[in-house]
Scaffold this motif. Structure first.
Motif, PDB file in Angstrom:
ATOM      1  N   TYR A 134      -4.568   9.881  -2.974  1.00 50.82           N
ATOM      2  CA  TYR A 134      -4.935   8.553  -3.435  1.00 50.82           C
ATOM      3  C   TYR A 134      -4.277   7.515  -2.540  1.00 50.82           C
ATOM      4  O   TYR A 134      -3.109   7.645  -2.188  1.00 50.82           O
ATOM      5  CB  TYR A 134      -4.454   8.318  -4.872  1.00 50.82           C
ATOM      6  CG  TYR A 134      -4.960   9.332  -5.855  1.00 50.82           C
ATOM      7  CD1 TYR A 134      -6.223   9.202  -6.439  1.00 50.82           C
ATOM      8  CD2 TYR A 134      -4.176  10.419  -6.224  1.00 50.82           C
ATOM      9  CE1 TYR A 134      -6.685  10.124  -7.357  1.00 50.82           C
ATOM     10  CE2 TYR A 134      -4.636  11.349  -7.142  1.00 50.82           C
ATOM     11  CZ  TYR A 134      -5.897  11.198  -7.702  1.00 50.82           C
ATOM     12  OH  TYR A 134      -6.345  12.118  -8.609  1.00 50.82           O
ATOM     13  N   VAL A 187     -15.190   9.928  -1.076  1.00 50.81           N
ATOM     14  CA  VAL A 187     -14.191   8.894  -1.288  1.00 50.81           C
ATOM     15  C   VAL A 187     -14.703   8.030  -2.436  1.00 50.81           C
ATOM     16  O   VAL A 187     -15.824   7.534  -2.405  1.00 50.81           O
ATOM     17  CB  VAL A 187     -13.990   8.033  -0.022  1.00 50.81           C
ATOM     18  CG1 VAL A 187     -13.023   6.894  -0.303  1.00 50.81           C
ATOM     19  CG2 VAL A 187     -13.504   8.888   1.136  1.00 50.81           C
ATOM     20  N   LYS A 217     -13.893   4.715  -4.883  1.00 54.35           N
ATOM     21  CA  LYS A 217     -13.123   3.468  -4.845  1.00 54.35           C
ATOM     22  C   LYS A 217     -13.119   2.801  -6.208  1.00 54.35           C
ATOM     23  O   LYS A 217     -14.143   2.772  -6.905  1.00 54.35           O
ATOM     24  CB  LYS A 217     -13.689   2.530  -3.788  1.00 54.35           C
ATOM     25  CG  LYS A 217     -13.568   3.101  -2.382  1.00 54.35           C
ATOM     26  CD  LYS A 217     -14.079   2.150  -1.340  1.00 54.35           C
ATOM     27  CE  LYS A 217     -13.918   2.778   0.040  1.00 54.35           C
ATOM     28  NZ  LYS A 217     -14.159   1.837   1.104  1.00 54.35           N
ATOM     29  N   TYR A 218     -11.955   2.227  -6.544  1.00 51.20           N
ATOM     30  CA  TYR A 218     -11.755   1.564  -7.821  1.00 51.20           C
ATOM     31  C   TYR A 218     -11.022   0.248  -7.586  1.00 51.20           C
ATOM     32  O   TYR A 218     -10.254   0.129  -6.638  1.00 51.20           O
ATOM     33  CB  TYR A 218     -10.906   2.433  -8.762  1.00 51.20           C
ATOM     34  CG  TYR A 218     -11.441   3.827  -8.928  1.00 51.20           C
ATOM     35  CD1 TYR A 218     -12.330   4.131  -9.956  1.00 51.20           C
ATOM     36  CD2 TYR A 218     -11.073   4.842  -8.050  1.00 51.20           C
ATOM     37  CE1 TYR A 218     -12.828   5.409 -10.115  1.00 51.20           C
ATOM     38  CE2 TYR A 218     -11.577   6.123  -8.194  1.00 51.20           C
ATOM     39  CZ  TYR A 218     -12.451   6.408  -9.228  1.00 51.20           C
ATOM     40  OH  TYR A 218     -12.950   7.672  -9.370  1.00 51.20           O
ATOM     41  N   GLU A 219     -11.247  -0.699  -8.483  1.00 47.15           N
ATOM     42  CA  GLU A 219     -10.528  -1.971  -8.430  1.00 47.15           C
ATOM     43  C   GLU A 219     -10.166  -2.386  -9.854  1.00 47.15           C
ATOM     44  O   GLU A 219     -11.026  -2.421 -10.740  1.00 47.15           O
ATOM     45  CB  GLU A 219     -11.394  -3.053  -7.787  1.00 47.15           C
ATOM     46  CG  GLU A 219     -10.695  -4.389  -7.668  1.00 47.15           C
ATOM     47  CD  GLU A 219     -11.549  -5.446  -6.983  1.00 47.15           C
ATOM     48  OE1 GLU A 219     -11.274  -6.630  -7.200  1.00 47.15           O
ATOM     49  OE2 GLU A 219     -12.494  -5.085  -6.247  1.00 47.15           O
ATOM     50  N   GLU A 238      -8.279   4.203  -3.690  1.00 49.40           N
ATOM     51  CA  GLU A 238      -9.245   5.098  -3.063  1.00 49.40           C
ATOM     52  C   GLU A 238      -8.808   6.518  -3.376  1.00 49.40           C
ATOM     53  O   GLU A 238      -7.673   6.897  -3.087  1.00 49.40           O
ATOM     54  CB  GLU A 238      -9.288   4.907  -1.546  1.00 49.40           C
ATOM     55  CG  GLU A 238      -9.979   3.656  -1.106  1.00 49.40           C
ATOM     56  CD  GLU A 238     -10.141   3.584   0.399  1.00 49.40           C
ATOM     57  OE1 GLU A 238     -10.332   4.645   1.053  1.00 49.40           O
ATOM     58  OE2 GLU A 238     -10.051   2.467   0.929  1.00 49.40           O
ATOM     59  N   HIS A 239      -9.697   7.269  -3.988  1.00 48.57           N
ATOM     60  CA  HIS A 239      -9.434   8.680  -4.263  1.00 48.57           C
ATOM     61  C   HIS A 239     -10.204   9.472  -3.225  1.00 48.57           C
ATOM     62  O   HIS A 239     -11.437   9.458  -3.211  1.00 48.57           O
ATOM     63  CB  HIS A 239      -9.898   9.039  -5.677  1.00 48.57           C
ATOM     64  CG  HIS A 239      -9.837  10.492  -5.983  1.00 48.57           C
ATOM     65  ND1 HIS A 239     -10.475  11.038  -7.055  1.00 48.57           N
ATOM     66  CD2 HIS A 239      -9.204  11.524  -5.373  1.00 48.57           C
ATOM     67  CE1 HIS A 239     -10.255  12.330  -7.099  1.00 48.57           C
ATOM     68  NE2 HIS A 239      -9.493  12.641  -6.076  1.00 48.57           N
ATOM     69  N   GLU A 287       0.836  -1.201   0.000  1.00 48.71           N
ATOM     70  CA  GLU A 287       0.000   0.000   0.000  1.00 48.71           C
ATOM     71  C   GLU A 287       0.867   1.246   0.000  1.00 48.71           C
ATOM     72  O   GLU A 287       2.017   1.220   0.448  1.00 48.71           O
ATOM     73  CB  GLU A 287      -0.970   0.022   1.166  1.00 48.71           C
ATOM     74  CG  GLU A 287      -0.316  -0.008   2.527  1.00 48.71           C
ATOM     75  CD  GLU A 287      -1.329  -0.083   3.653  1.00 48.71           C
ATOM     76  OE1 GLU A 287      -1.162   0.663   4.630  1.00 48.71           O
ATOM     77  OE2 GLU A 287      -2.282  -0.870   3.543  1.00 48.71           O
ATOM     78  N   PHE A 331      -6.263  -1.834  -5.763  1.00 50.58           N
ATOM     79  CA  PHE A 331      -7.368  -1.106  -5.159  1.00 50.58           C
ATOM     80  C   PHE A 331      -6.932   0.350  -5.006  1.00 50.58           C
ATOM     81  O   PHE A 331      -5.841   0.625  -4.500  1.00 50.58           O
ATOM     82  CB  PHE A 331      -7.722  -1.695  -3.790  1.00 50.58           C
ATOM     83  CG  PHE A 331      -7.991  -3.173  -3.841  1.00 50.58           C
ATOM     84  CD1 PHE A 331      -9.215  -3.653  -4.279  1.00 50.58           C
ATOM     85  CD2 PHE A 331      -7.006  -4.077  -3.470  1.00 50.58           C
ATOM     86  CE1 PHE A 331      -9.456  -5.017  -4.334  1.00 50.58           C
ATOM     87  CE2 PHE A 331      -7.235  -5.442  -3.523  1.00 50.58           C
ATOM     88  CZ  PHE A 331      -8.470  -5.916  -3.952  1.00 50.58           C
TER      89      PHE A 331
END
Length: 149
Positions: free
Chosen positions: A69, A90, A92-94, A81-82, A57, A79
């Motif tokens: 980010y 917030v 979230k993307y994957e 998180e913006h 991370e 993964f």
């Protein structure tokens, strides 16, 4: 491997703002930052370290605003998180980690080739803080070299 991942890159040479857009067909993530000569090497270095498993991370700060980010991986997926302060939220993307890295690499290579075609690259004089100076190109070369391993 057929992939619906696409990447587009925009760098404003007048002020150094950058934007890397990646879509996988169902979601679109935009990494935006000012001060591209700092943000681009950090972005590439972070992605390399996640890809090689050196870290799991990392937090990337957007220069020019208060967004940041959080990037993390389980070794297969990326993964993101913006954390946005305008509007507050917030997002979230994957993504598949390997595909994300590959499309960033391909997108940046295409971007550089287009700039060469337009006569913008190579940069005539290495002015300090140019968003595509030698430091940035070296950072990209280091980043892209990890895909062949």
């Amino acid at each position: 491997m057929v992939s619906n991942y696409n990447c587009s890159i925009d760098i404003l040479f007048s002020n150094g703002d950058i934007q890397f857009d990646v879509t996988n067909g169902t979601q679109l993530f935009s990494f935006k930052s000012g001060i591209g000569f700092i943000a681009i090497p950090v972005f590439f270095s972070t992605l390399s370290s996640l890809y090689k498993g050196e870290i799991s991370e990392a937090e990337l700060v957007c220069h020019g605003n208060y967004d940041y980010y959080l990037f993390s991986t389980d070794g297969t997926n990326l993964f993101i998180e913006h954390v946005s302060h305008f509007p507050d939220g917030v997002f979230k993307y994957e993504f598949n980690l390997k595909k994300y890295i590959a499309v960033i690499c391909t997108g940046f290579q295409k971007f550089l080739k287009q700039l060469e075609k337009e006569g913008i690259l190579p940069v005539k004089s290495q002015e300090f803080a140019h968003p595509l100076g030698d430091d940035i190109l070296n950072a990209f070369n280091g980043f892209s070299s990890h895909l062949s391993h």
